[in-house]
Motif scaffolding. Sequence first.
Motif, short mmCIF file in Angstrom:
data_model
loop_
_atom_site.label_atom_id
_atom_site.label_comp_id
_atom_site.label_asym_id
_atom_site.label_seq_id
_atom_site.Cartn_x
_atom_site.Cartn_y
_atom_site.Cartn_z
N MET A 1 0.89 -1.36 0.23
CA MET A 1 0.11 -0.47 -0.15
C MET A 1 0.86 1.40 -0.51
SD MET A 1 -3.39 0.70 0.14
CE MET A 1 -3.67 -1.35 -0.28
N LYS A 2 0.84 1.71 -0.90
CA LYS A 2 1.36 3.54 -1.54
C LYS A 2 0.60 4.37 -0.91
CE LYS A 2 4.09 5.05 -4.80
NZ LYS A 2 4.94 5.17 -6.13
N VAL A 3 0.77 4.87 -0.36
CA VAL A 3 -0.04 6.69 -0.27
C VAL A 3 0.90 8.10 0.06
CG1 VAL A 3 -1.37 7.63 1.80
CG2 VAL A 3 -0.99 5.66 2.59
N MET A 4 0.16 8.55 -0.96
CA MET A 4 0.98 9.57 -1.77
C MET A 4 0.67 11.07 -0.88
SD MET A 4 2.44 9.14 -5.67
CE MET A 4 3.30 10.94 -5.47
N ALA A 5 1.54 12.04 -0.31
CA ALA A 5 1.00 13.07 0.16
C ALA A 5 1.34 14.84 -0.64
CB ALA A 5 1.25 12.98 1.73
N PHE A 6 0.76 15.54 -0.47
CA PHE A 6 0.78 16.65 -1.62
C PHE A 6 1.27 18.25 -0.66
CE2 PHE A 6 -1.06 13.56 -4.02
CZ PHE A 6 0.59 12.87 -4.99
N ASN A 7 1.73 18.87 0.05
CA ASN A 7 1.70 20.15 0.64
C ASN A 7 1.77 20.99 0.46
OD1 ASN A 7 1.70 21.92 2.97
ND2 ASN A 7 3.45 21.42 3.29
N GLY A 8 0.50 21.77 0.15
CA GLY A 8 -0.55 22.47 -0.69
C GLY A 8 0.50 23.94 0.03
N SER A 9 1.20 23.90 0.73
CA SER A 9 1.74 25.22 2.05
C SER A 9 2.80 25.52 1.48
CB SER A 9 1.02 25.11 3.42
OG SER A 9 2.00 26.27 4.42
N PRO A 10 2.91 27.26 1.14
CA PRO A 10 4.81 27.27 1.07
C PRO A 10 5.26 27.02 2.48
CG PRO A 10 2.75 29.00 1.17
CD PRO A 10 2.62 28.53 1.02
N LYS B 1 6.29 24.86 4.93
CA LYS B 1 6.92 23.11 4.40
C LYS B 1 6.70 22.60 5.88
CE LYS B 1 9.16 24.58 0.49
NZ LYS B 1 10.71 24.63 0.56
N ARG B 2 6.73 23.29 7.11
CA ARG B 2 7.41 22.07 7.89
C ARG B 2 6.82 22.54 9.68
NH1 ARG B 2 11.59 20.87 5.17
NH2 ARG B 2 12.28 22.72 4.86
N GLN B 3 5.75 22.55 10.30
CA GLN B 3 5.34 22.67 11.76
C GLN B 3 4.17 23.72 11.61
OE1 GLN B 3 8.62 24.91 12.68
NE2 GLN B 3 10.05 22.88 13.90
N TRP B 4 3.61 23.73 10.28
CA TRP B 4 2.80 24.80 10.50
C TRP B 4 1.08 23.78 10.16
CZ3 TRP B 4 1.89 28.98 12.57
CH2 TRP B 4 3.12 29.62 12.95
N ASN B 5 0.22 24.84 9.98
CA ASN B 5 -0.55 24.12 10.47
C ASN B 5 -1.00 22.84 9.20
OD1 ASN B 5 -2.25 25.43 12.71
ND2 ASN B 5 -1.61 26.89 10.80
N THR B 6 -0.90 23.10 7.80
CA THR B 6 -1.33 21.47 6.62
C THR B 6 -0.63 20.98 6.79
OG1 THR B 6 -1.96 23.68 5.80
CG2 THR B 6 -1.73 21.62 3.93
N ALA B 7 1.24 21.53 6.77
CA ALA B 7 2.00 20.26 7.22
C ALA B 7 1.83 19.15 8.32
CB ALA B 7 3.54 21.16 7.22
N THR B 8 1.43 19.83 9.03
CA THR B 8 1.41 19.31 10.68
C THR B 8 0.47 18.00 11.04
OG1 THR B 8 1.96 21.27 11.90
CG2 THR B 8 0.82 19.09 13.51
N LEU B 9 -1.22 18.56 9.53
CA LEU B 9 -2.03 18.14 9.69
C LEU B 9 -1.84 16.21 8.46
CD1 LEU B 9 -5.12 20.36 9.71
CD2 LEU B 9 -4.18 18.62 11.45
N LEU B 10 -0.62 17.18 7.44
CA LEU B 10 -0.35 15.88 6.83
C LEU B 10 0.82 14.90 6.99
CD1 LEU B 10 0.03 18.16 3.54
CD2 LEU B 10 -1.35 16.34 4.29
N ASN B 11 1.25 15.16 8.13
CA ASN B 11 2.22 14.32 8.99
C ASN B 11 1.02 13.42 9.51
OD1 ASN B 11 5.07 14.72 7.42
ND2 ASN B 11 4.81 17.04 9.39
N ALA C 1 -7.91 12.31 -0.14
CA ALA C 1 -8.47 13.47 0.94
C ALA C 1 -7.91 14.83 0.28
CB ALA C 1 -8.60 12.73 2.27
N MET C 2 -8.54 15.98 0.68
CA MET C 2 -8.38 17.56 0.59
C MET C 2 -8.17 17.56 2.46
SD MET C 2 -8.05 18.19 -2.13
CE MET C 2 -7.59 20.43 -1.63
N ILE C 3 -7.11 17.94 2.80
CA ILE C 3 -7.22 18.54 3.97
C ILE C 3 -7.15 20.37 4.44
CG2 ILE C 3 -5.75 18.86 6.58
CD1 ILE C 3 -5.01 15.86 6.29
N TYR C 4 -8.21 20.81 4.16
CA TYR C 4 -8.20 22.30 4.47
C TYR C 4 -8.10 22.97 5.32
CZ TYR C 4 -10.43 22.24 0.09
OH TYR C 4 -10.82 21.47 -1.52
N THR C 5 -6.86 24.05 5.87
CA THR C 5 -6.33 24.77 6.24
C THR C 5 -6.56 26.00 6.62
OG1 THR C 5 -4.67 25.01 6.34
CG2 THR C 5 -4.53 23.09 7.32
#
Length: 227
Positions: free
Chosen positions: A1-10, A12-22, A128-132
């Motif tokens: 099983m291979k899951v790919m995630a994409f961070n669309g926030s500039p 890249k680390r620690q902030w809302n979108t990156a934290t939820l993706l992680n 899935a879409m994750i919106y912050t």
Amino acid sequence: MKVMAFNGSPRKRQWNTATLLNSALKGAQSTGASVELVQLYDLKFSGCISCFSCKRLSRKKDGVCSVQDDLSPVLDRVKTADALIIGTPVYYGAESAATRAFLERLCFPYLKYAKDGRSLFPRRINTAMIYTMNVPDQMLAKIGYDRMFAMTQMTLRMHFGACEVLLSTDTLQYSDYGKFEAELFDIDAKLARHANVFPDDCRRAFELGVRMASGKVPEPVPMAWHE
Ligand SMILES: Cc1cc2nc3c(=O)[nH]c(=O)nc-3n(C[C@H](O)[C@H](O)[C@H](O)COP(=O)(O)O)c2cc1C
């Protein structure tokens, strides 16, 4: 099983979108899935350039985008992924610019203008879409964000088979509200929400990651134009 995630926030680390993706990827990994996180803002790429190469009758219909840039190898890897998780901040009532460009390039080559189905993607997979976003829950419908989320969800469902949406609202925007303009916000309430509610958003993201990696793809939902 291979899951790919994409961070669309500039951010890249620690902030809302990156934290939820992680968190989502930790959930996927907890089931034994292999994971990859693509930072969209590390790549030089454009949105669809409307060349219609993917729609030419003379060309094999393989869902491959003819534009060659940093996104091309990423789109190649999508072909073998079992789930896609796309995280984005809301910018001016829409996905971030990089996320929009990514969605265009991801989806349009798979779109069939044919009567026997709408997608060339060969399998049904979870997405899935994750919106912050800054706005609080109670404002979402009032300012029309629910329609924006639904439109992207419908697009991903049409191309890949299933799409979940996770919302994280009223997010913390700055690490130090004393240093930036923030008159509009109740800073104490923002900090309290970050301390008390955001961890629950992370838990929901972890559980979403588990579902994404389960390989169980929900039954197709009829599209608006089929109803
Ligand atoms: C250019 C820009 C535009 C934004 N527009 C909106 C908006 O329209 N609605 C909203 O709720 N938040 C908006 N925000 C706030 C972000 O969506 C929010 O802070 C988000 O959680 C940031 O994600 P990040 O921490 O992962 O970077 C905007 C932020 C920026 C930088």
